[in-house]
Motif scaffolding. Structure first.
Motif, PDB file in Angstrom:
ATOM      1  N   ARG A   1      49.011  51.840  48.413  1.00  0.00           N
ATOM      2  CA  ARG A   1      50.145  50.929  48.198  1.00  0.00           C
ATOM      3  C   ARG A   1      50.052  49.699  49.098  1.00  0.00           C
ATOM      4  NH1 ARG A   1      54.783  55.211  49.191  1.00  0.00           N
ATOM      5  NH2 ARG A   1      53.233  55.654  50.838  1.00  0.00           N
ATOM      6  N   THR A   2      49.133  49.727  50.086  1.00  0.00           N
ATOM      7  CA  THR A   2      49.010  48.540  50.961  1.00  0.00           C
ATOM      8  C   THR A   2      48.045  47.513  50.362  1.00  0.00           C
ATOM      9  OG1 THR A   2      47.242  49.622  52.221  1.00  0.00           O
ATOM     10  CG2 THR A   2      49.492  49.842  53.066  1.00  0.00           C
ATOM     11  N   CYS A   3      47.445  47.866  49.224  1.00  0.00           N
ATOM     12  CA  CYS A   3      46.529  46.900  48.583  1.00  0.00           C
ATOM     13  C   CYS A   3      47.354  45.758  48.023  1.00  0.00           C
ATOM     14  CB  CYS A   3      45.744  47.593  47.470  1.00  0.00           C
ATOM     15  SG  CYS A   3      44.430  46.569  46.812  1.00  0.00           S
ATOM     16  N   SER A   4      46.915  44.494  48.278  1.00  0.00           N
ATOM     17  CA  SER A   4      47.786  43.405  47.848  1.00  0.00           C
ATOM     18  C   SER A   4      47.113  42.412  46.907  1.00  0.00           C
ATOM     19  CB  SER A   4      48.338  42.659  49.064  1.00  0.00           C
ATOM     20  OG  SER A   4      47.266  42.056  49.779  1.00  0.00           O
ATOM     21  N   GLN A   5      45.891  41.918  47.231  1.00  0.00           N
ATOM     22  CA  GLN A   5      45.322  40.883  46.351  1.00  0.00           C
ATOM     23  C   GLN A   5      43.804  40.832  46.456  1.00  0.00           C
ATOM     24  OE1 GLN A   5      47.190  37.308  47.885  1.00  0.00           O
ATOM     25  NE2 GLN A   5      45.562  37.024  49.403  1.00  0.00           N
ATOM     26  N   ILE A   6      43.227  40.128  45.498  1.00  0.00           N
ATOM     27  CA  ILE A   6      41.779  39.837  45.537  1.00  0.00           C
ATOM     28  C   ILE A   6      41.639  38.334  45.607  1.00  0.00           C
ATOM     29  CG2 ILE A   6      39.587  39.916  44.297  1.00  0.00           C
ATOM     30  CD1 ILE A   6      40.315  42.417  43.041  1.00  0.00           C
ATOM     31  N   TRP A   7      40.711  37.880  46.443  1.00  0.00           N
ATOM     32  CA  TRP A   7      40.572  36.446  46.716  1.00  0.00           C
ATOM     33  C   TRP A   7      39.104  36.070  46.731  1.00  0.00           C
ATOM     34  CZ3 TRP A   7      40.420  34.594  52.344  1.00  0.00           C
ATOM     35  CH2 TRP A   7      40.399  33.200  52.406  1.00  0.00           C
ATOM     36  N   ASN A   8      38.744  35.026  45.976  1.00  0.00           N
ATOM     37  CA  ASN A   8      37.385  34.492  46.033  1.00  0.00           C
ATOM     38  C   ASN A   8      37.371  33.434  47.125  1.00  0.00           C
ATOM     39  OD1 ASN A   8      35.141  32.794  45.725  1.00  0.00           O
ATOM     40  ND2 ASN A   8      34.979  33.229  43.524  1.00  0.00           N
ATOM     41  N   ASN A   9      36.730  33.728  48.255  1.00  0.00           N
ATOM     42  CA  ASN A   9      36.757  32.811  49.400  1.00  0.00           C
ATOM     43  C   ASN A   9      35.587  31.833  49.381  1.00  0.00           C
ATOM     44  OD1 ASN A   9      34.554  34.294  50.174  1.00  0.00           O
ATOM     45  ND2 ASN A   9      35.385  34.971  52.135  1.00  0.00           N
ATOM     46  N   GLY A  10      34.863  31.814  48.273  1.00  0.00           N
ATOM     47  CA  GLY A  10      33.735  30.887  48.154  1.00  0.00           C
ATOM     48  C   GLY A  10      32.439  31.443  48.698  1.00  0.00           C
ATOM     49  N   TYR A  11      32.506  32.704  49.209  1.00  0.00           N
ATOM     50  CA  TYR A  11      31.292  33.368  49.698  1.00  0.00           C
ATOM     51  C   TYR A  11      31.158  34.763  49.081  1.00  0.00           C
ATOM     52  CZ  TYR A  11      31.973  29.901  53.419  1.00  0.00           C
ATOM     53  OH  TYR A  11      32.185  28.744  54.130  1.00  0.00           O
ATOM     54  N   SER A  12      32.314  35.450  48.957  1.00  0.00           N
ATOM     55  CA  SER A  12      32.354  36.784  48.359  1.00  0.00           C
ATOM     56  C   SER A  12      33.744  36.922  47.741  1.00  0.00           C
ATOM     57  CB  SER A  12      32.147  37.841  49.462  1.00  0.00           C
ATOM     58  OG  SER A  12      32.135  39.150  48.907  1.00  0.00           O
ATOM     59  N   PHE A  13      34.110  38.146  47.306  1.00  0.00           N
ATOM     60  CA  PHE A  13      35.516  38.352  46.948  1.00  0.00           C
ATOM     61  C   PHE A  13      36.071  39.382  47.925  1.00  0.00           C
ATOM     62  CE2 PHE A  13      35.051  42.501  44.957  1.00  0.00           C
ATOM     63  CZ  PHE A  13      33.727  42.507  44.536  1.00  0.00           C
ATOM     64  N   LEU A  14      37.260  39.100  48.418  1.00  0.00           N
ATOM     65  CA  LEU A  14      37.884  39.964  49.422  1.00  0.00           C
ATOM     66  C   LEU A  14      39.057  40.697  48.790  1.00  0.00           C
ATOM     67  CD1 LEU A  14      36.256  37.947  51.167  1.00  0.00           C
ATOM     68  CD2 LEU A  14      38.133  37.966  52.790  1.00  0.00           C
ATOM     69  N   VAL A  15      39.064  42.026  48.903  1.00  0.00           N
ATOM     70  CA  VAL A  15      40.221  42.818  48.467  1.00  0.00           C
ATOM     71  C   VAL A  15      41.056  43.034  49.724  1.00  0.00           C
ATOM     72  CG1 VAL A  15      41.032  44.953  47.411  1.00  0.00           C
ATOM     73  CG2 VAL A  15      38.858  43.910  46.665  1.00  0.00           C
ATOM     74  N   GLU A  16      42.230  42.417  49.754  1.00  0.00           N
ATOM     75  CA  GLU A  16      43.018  42.363  50.978  1.00  0.00           C
ATOM     76  C   GLU A  16      44.140  43.388  50.986  1.00  0.00           C
ATOM     77  OE1 GLU A  16      43.975  38.117  51.457  1.00  0.00           O
ATOM     78  OE2 GLU A  16      42.364  38.237  52.914  1.00  0.00           O
ATOM     79  N   TYR A  17      44.402  43.912  52.159  1.00  0.00           N
ATOM     80  CA  TYR A  17      45.413  44.948  52.371  1.00  0.00           C
ATOM     81  C   TYR A  17      46.478  44.424  53.315  1.00  0.00           C
ATOM     82  CZ  TYR A  17      42.752  48.241  49.679  1.00  0.00           C
ATOM     83  OH  TYR A  17      42.141  48.866  48.625  1.00  0.00           O
ATOM     84  N   ASP A  18      47.707  44.866  53.087  1.00  0.00           N
ATOM     85  CA  ASP A  18      48.804  44.527  53.993  1.00  0.00           C
ATOM     86  C   ASP A  18      48.572  45.278  55.302  1.00  0.00           C
ATOM     87  OD1 ASP A  18      52.239  45.685  54.221  1.00  0.00           O
ATOM     88  OD2 ASP A  18      51.144  44.174  55.378  1.00  0.00           O
ATOM     89  N   ASP A  19      48.270  44.533  56.351  1.00  0.00           N
ATOM     90  CA  ASP A  19      47.983  45.181  57.644  1.00  0.00           C
ATOM     91  C   ASP A  19      49.081  44.888  58.661  1.00  0.00           C
ATOM     92  OD1 ASP A  19      45.531  42.741  58.880  1.00  0.00           O
ATOM     93  OD2 ASP A  19      47.541  42.525  58.041  1.00  0.00           O
TER      94      ASP A  19
END
Ligand code: 9E8
Ligand code: ZN
Length: 261
Positions: free
Chosen positions: A52-70
């Motif tokens: 449930r802490t998973c929040s978004q996926i972001w293309n940072n121009g180098y890779s894609f980051l799956v970000e978690y609410d920390d």
């Protein structure tokens, strides 16, 4: 996690420093299996992730980051070589344009088509990621090698949404993803060493925990990674996001410990 602030401090990755000035614990490295030292005091690793802490996926121009609410201690990593409690903030991958290469670490010079990095920061000692990223015991990154084989069912949910973040700086909501599904069945066998971020700012803040057992993904799943772009929607020349790995760095006298004989 708020790793975007760290990114904003980044040089354009590929023109960035290939070796951090004065760095003596840089990553990635080649893991020489016969030179690693078994450490019987290494504990089992205990990841405890809340999807449930998973929040978004972001293309940072180098890779894609799956970000978690920390912002709370809901998705944590303890044990193994770690003395403190670490909070998951994101995971991402590095991969090649072909299945012959793509990983950042190697095992006796063996390259893998891709490598997963699960990024955690020390929440016992620091209050946020950007602080921990500057400290030598600030981060813990789990590395998992990917091999081409059968389709990874858990990964497919992520693969299906990648077209929505095709371009640099695109972001899409992504929830209820359990990162534990990307860990190999055996997480008791790993190598660990003191290293750095493999992208700018290249800070020597990372306790690396590299899994001995790989996971399998299908050729088609990895092909979707390669359909991502380094470039933003406005740029006229589109560049495929491939070969986003750093060259290997010298060990400089460091010891790689193993949790297994
Ligand atoms: N590759 S690592 O685990 O040592 C690493 C972990 C965290 C950071 C700070 C957040 N930024 C970030 O994750 N940036 C990033 C990721 C993948 C690529 Cl290919 C390029 C840039 C940087 C490196
Ligand atoms: Zn990485």
């Amino acid at each position: 996690c708020s790793s975007k602030y760290v990114l904003s401090a980044l040089h354009p990755m590929w023109q960035g420093p290939l070796v951090a000035p004065g760095g003596n614990r840089q990553s990635p490295i080649d893991i020489r299996v016969r030179k690693s030292v078994f450490d019987p005091h290494l504990k089992p690793l205990t990841p405890d992730y809340d999807p449930r802490t998973c929040s978004q996926i972001w293309n940072n121009g180098y890779s894609f980051l799956v970000e978690y609410d920390d912002t709370t201690d809901k998705s944590t990593l303890k044990g193994g070589p770690l003395e403190d409690n670490f909070r998951l903030c994101q995971f991402h991958f590095h991969w090649g344009e072909s299945n012959a290469w793509g990983s950042e670490h190697t095992v006796d010079r063996r390259l893998f088509p891709a490598e997963l990095h699960m990024v955690h920061w020390n929440s016992d000692k620091y209050s946020r990621f950007e602080e921990a990223v500057m400290e030598e015991n600030g981060l813990a990154v789990i590395g998992v090698f990917l091999k081409i084989g059968k389709r990874h069912e858990g990964l497919q949910k992520l693969v299906d949404v990648l077209p929505a973040v095709r371009h640099k700086d695109s972001v899409v909501e992504f929830t209820r993803f359990d990162p534990a599904c990307l860990l190999p069945t055996n997480i008791d066998d790993y190598w660990t060493y003191a290293g750095s971020l493999t992208t700018p700012p290249l800070t020597e803040a990372v306790t690396w925990i590299i899994m001995k057992q790989h996971i399998e993904v299908s050729h088609d799943q990895l092909a979707v990674f390669r359909s991502l772009l380094f470039t933003s929607a406005e740029e006229e020349v589109q560049k495929s996001m491939v070969n986003n790995f750093r060259v290997q760095q010298s060990l400089q006298g460091r010891t790689v410990r193993s949790s297994f004989t």
